[in-house]
Design a protein around this motif. Structure first.
Motif, short mmCIF file in Angstrom:
data_model
loop_
_atom_site.label_atom_id
_atom_site.label_comp_id
_atom_site.label_asym_id
_atom_site.label_seq_id
_atom_site.Cartn_x
_atom_site.Cartn_y
_atom_site.Cartn_z
N ASP A 1 -4.82 0.65 -10.40
CA ASP A 1 -4.17 1.57 -9.46
C ASP A 1 -5.20 2.34 -8.63
OD1 ASP A 1 -1.38 1.05 -9.95
OD2 ASP A 1 -1.73 1.87 -11.95
N GLU B 1 -6.50 1.45 0.69
CA GLU B 1 -6.01 2.22 1.84
C GLU B 1 -7.14 3.07 2.44
OE1 GLU B 1 -3.21 1.48 3.14
OE2 GLU B 1 -1.57 1.33 1.69
N ASP C 1 7.96 7.89 -1.77
CA ASP C 1 8.82 7.22 -0.78
C ASP C 1 10.30 7.37 -1.13
OD1 ASP C 1 6.59 6.43 0.55
OD2 ASP C 1 6.94 4.28 0.41
N LYS D 1 12.00 1.41 -5.87
CA LYS D 1 12.28 1.72 -4.45
C LYS D 1 13.49 0.90 -4.04
CE LYS D 1 8.99 1.83 -1.38
NZ LYS D 1 7.70 1.79 -0.62
N GLY E 1 3.07 6.55 -4.80
CA GLY E 1 3.77 6.25 -3.56
C GLY E 1 5.22 5.87 -3.78
N HIS F 1 0.45 -2.66 -4.35
CA HIS F 1 0.49 -2.61 -2.89
C HIS F 1 -0.93 -2.75 -2.31
CE1 HIS F 1 1.66 -1.50 1.13
NE2 HIS F 1 0.87 -0.45 1.11
N SER G 1 -6.22 0.08 -5.93
CA SER G 1 -5.12 -0.07 -4.98
C SER G 1 -5.18 1.07 -3.94
CB SER G 1 -3.80 -0.06 -5.75
OG SER G 1 -2.72 -0.23 -4.89
N ASN H 1 10.06 -1.96 2.57
CA ASN H 1 10.15 -0.72 3.37
C ASN H 1 11.03 -0.89 4.61
OD1 ASN H 1 8.40 0.55 1.63
ND2 ASN H 1 6.61 0.32 2.93
N VAL I 1 4.36 9.22 -15.29
CA VAL I 1 3.77 10.44 -14.76
C VAL I 1 4.42 11.67 -15.43
CG1 VAL I 1 3.55 11.87 -12.66
CG2 VAL I 1 3.06 9.40 -12.58
N1 LIG Z 1 5.05 6.35 3.00
C1 LIG Z 1 3.88 5.87 3.37
O1 LIG Z 1 3.32 6.23 4.41
C2 LIG Z 1 3.20 4.85 2.48
C3 LIG Z 1 1.86 4.51 2.74
C4 LIG Z 1 1.23 3.62 1.87
C5 LIG Z 1 1.93 3.09 0.78
N2 LIG Z 1 3.22 3.45 0.58
C6 LIG Z 1 3.97 2.94 -0.58
O2 LIG Z 1 3.37 3.44 -1.77
C7 LIG Z 1 3.70 2.57 -2.85
C8 LIG Z 1 2.50 2.34 -3.73
O3 LIG Z 1 2.07 3.57 -4.25
P1 LIG Z 1 1.29 3.66 -5.65
O4 LIG Z 1 0.20 2.68 -5.67
O5 LIG Z 1 0.98 5.09 -5.89
O6 LIG Z 1 2.37 3.09 -6.66
P2 LIG Z 1 3.18 3.78 -7.85
O7 LIG Z 1 3.87 4.99 -7.41
O8 LIG Z 1 3.97 2.70 -8.48
O9 LIG Z 1 2.01 4.22 -8.84
C9 LIG Z 1 1.22 3.22 -9.44
C10 LIG Z 1 1.21 3.41 -10.96
O10 LIG Z 1 0.38 4.52 -11.26
C11 LIG Z 1 1.05 5.38 -12.18
N3 LIG Z 1 0.49 6.70 -11.96
C12 LIG Z 1 0.64 7.49 -10.86
N4 LIG Z 1 -0.13 8.59 -11.01
C13 LIG Z 1 -0.75 8.50 -12.19
C14 LIG Z 1 -1.69 9.31 -12.89
N5 LIG Z 1 -2.18 10.42 -12.37
N6 LIG Z 1 -2.12 8.89 -14.12
C15 LIG Z 1 -1.65 7.72 -14.66
N7 LIG Z 1 -0.80 6.91 -14.04
C16 LIG Z 1 -0.34 7.30 -12.82
C17 LIG Z 1 2.50 5.21 -11.90
O11 LIG Z 1 3.27 5.54 -13.02
C18 LIG Z 1 2.56 3.70 -11.58
O12 LIG Z 1 2.64 2.97 -12.76
C19 LIG Z 1 4.23 1.29 -2.22
O13 LIG Z 1 5.61 1.20 -2.41
C20 LIG Z 1 3.91 1.45 -0.75
O14 LIG Z 1 4.83 0.79 0.07
C21 LIG Z 1 3.87 4.31 1.41
#
Ligand SMILES: NC(=O)c1ccc[n+]([C@@H]2O[C@H](COP(=O)([O-])OP(=O)(O)OC[C@H]3O[C@@H](n4cnc5c(N)ncnc54)[C@H](O)[C@@H]3O)[C@@H](O)[C@H]2O)c1
Length: 359
Positions: free
Chosen positions: A179, A186, A111, A78, A107, A265, A182, A154, A47
């Motif tokens: 992604d 949600e 987090d 994490k 995320g 996730h 993914s 978590n 990012v």
């Molecule tokens: N705190 C909460 O309420 C809550 C709720 C749901 C999920 N989560 C957590 O969130 C995490 C998953 O989040 P995620 O899916 O965003 O994972 P992540 O942060 O790993 O992002 C996924 C991938 O997308 C890439 N990426 C992000 N933004 C991008 C963009 N604009 N362009 C290109 N690539 C980009 C990142 O580099 C990474 O490789 C899990 O750990 C989960 O437990 C937390």
């Protein structure tokens, strides 16, 4: 089109800005809404490579000192090791109580940076700058922070609400298809548990992929509205907020047992929702028609083939909703109506998953 929603939590209230170029509002917000003059941007390497320069340029007019901390990409960041690295970096940089953390990423960054900001100096401000779809529709809102340990996902975390959320949808164009889906998982979760209208919208879109025609601002807004309602009612997940764990008990067990990062996730959540729907049909009286419609939408989230571990019990019982070692499943009685059902045997969830995937 941009939208601003609010999460009303008395002195912890904040706004969520959604839409094209909403990051442009950041300098004014920082200058007026935050007391500090030092911002540390936390981002994963991918990012930062894509959006670091744009962010630094945008921040110039705020007049704040800006520092950057990069973390490796992926779920494995994490961890306690990354929390330690980040806190020690904050100390070296002279981060003070009035300084601000900017969580720029998905995320994982949200987090991790959220947790560090709640711990360092017993808590400093954080602004969530979500860049993945998942972070925009879910993780950046609501104040949950966390890291994983080998014993479970978590399991270590805090509640620490951000000062604001800026979800700039222009950045979604660089997100990988996997992604994107993914994050969509949600959105489907929110629709199935809380929002029949959002469900009908998703049902009408045959292709839930990035070029399938769904309007991101439309469904990010819907998801954030629902989440904000739930968080206002139950900030610390004592009751209602638990419905947002639909599909998650099994998802977290799968992620921990397969190894963090093997599945996205949202992919694990999609499998968890399939199992929860099977169990809902058996246990809550979810009608055959609603079951088929719900399953048809969940099925539009592609999931990789994984071999389901034989016994997930040890991970399932460590779920945060367990009481006295008994797992509580979030099921739905109808589309948009969730309920909590205690399970005598956590194996029911694993069995439901096997039924769902025809194993
Ligand atoms: N705190 C909460 O309420 C809550 C709720 C749901 C999920 N989560 C957590 O969130 C995490 C998953 O989040 P995620 O899916 O965003 O994972 P992540 O942060 O790993 O992002 C996924 C991938 O997308 C890439 N990426 C992000 N933004 C991008 C963009 N604009 N362009 C290109 N690539 C980009 C990142 O580099 C990474 O490789 C899990 O750990 C989960 O437990 C937390």
């Amino acid at each position: 089109m941009t939208r601003t929603l609010s999460v009303p939590l008395a002195e912890r209230s904040y706004d969520i800005h959604i839409g094209q170029d909403v990051w442009e509002k950041l300098p004014d917000f920082l200058a007026e809404g935050m007391k500090g003059d030092h911002l540390i941007v936390v981002a994963d390497e991918r990012v930062y490579r894509l959006y670091g320069e744009r962010m630094l340029n945008l921040l110039k007019p705020s007049g704040m000192k800006v520092s950057v901390h990069e973390i490796p990409e992926g779920e494995q960041s994490k961890s306690f090791a990354q929390i330690e690295r980040l806190c020690r970096e904050m100390a070296r940089l002279g981060i003070e109580r009035g300084s601000v953390v900017g969580a720029l990423g998905g995320g994982v960054v949200g987090d991790l940076a959220g947790l560090a900001s709640s711990l360092y100096l017993r808590g400093i401000d954080v602004v969530q700058l979500p860049t993945s779809l998942l972070a925009m529709v879910d993780s950046s809102v609501g104040g949950k922070t966390g890291i994983n340990i080998p014993e479970g996902k978590n399991l270590v975390g805090t509640f620490h609400q951000p000062g604001a959320v800026f979800a700039d949808t222009t950045v979604l164009k660089t997100l990988d298809t996997r992604d994107w889906y993914s994050g969509m998982a949600e959105v489907v979760k929110i629709a199935l548990t809380l929002d029949p209208e959002l469900f009908r919208y998703l049902e009408g879109i045959e292709d839930l992929g990035p070029s399938g025609g769904a309007d991101p601002v439309r469904f990010i807004e819907a998801a954030c509205l629902r989440k904000a309602d739930v968080v206002r009612e139950d900030e610390r997940e004592a009751g209602l907020r638990r419905v947002l764990n639909f599909g998650h008990t099994l998802a977290h067990a799968l992620e921990a047992s397969l190894g963090y990062g093997v599945m996205r996730h949202g992919e694990a959540v999609a499998l968890g929702m399939q199992a929860a729907l099977v169990l809902s049909k058996e246990r809550t009286g979810l009608s055959a028609d609603q079951y088929s419609r719900a399953m048809a939408v969940v099925d539009r989230i592609p999931v990789p083939e994984v071999s389901i571990p034989r016994d997930l019990t040890e991970f399932l019982v460590r779920d945060k909703k367990s009481v006295g070692g008994k797992v509580t499943a979030v099921l739905i009685r109808a589309i948009g109506r969730a309920e909590m059902v205690p399970l005598e045997d956590p194996g029911e969830l694993t069995q439901a998953l096997r039924t769902a995937i025809g194993d």
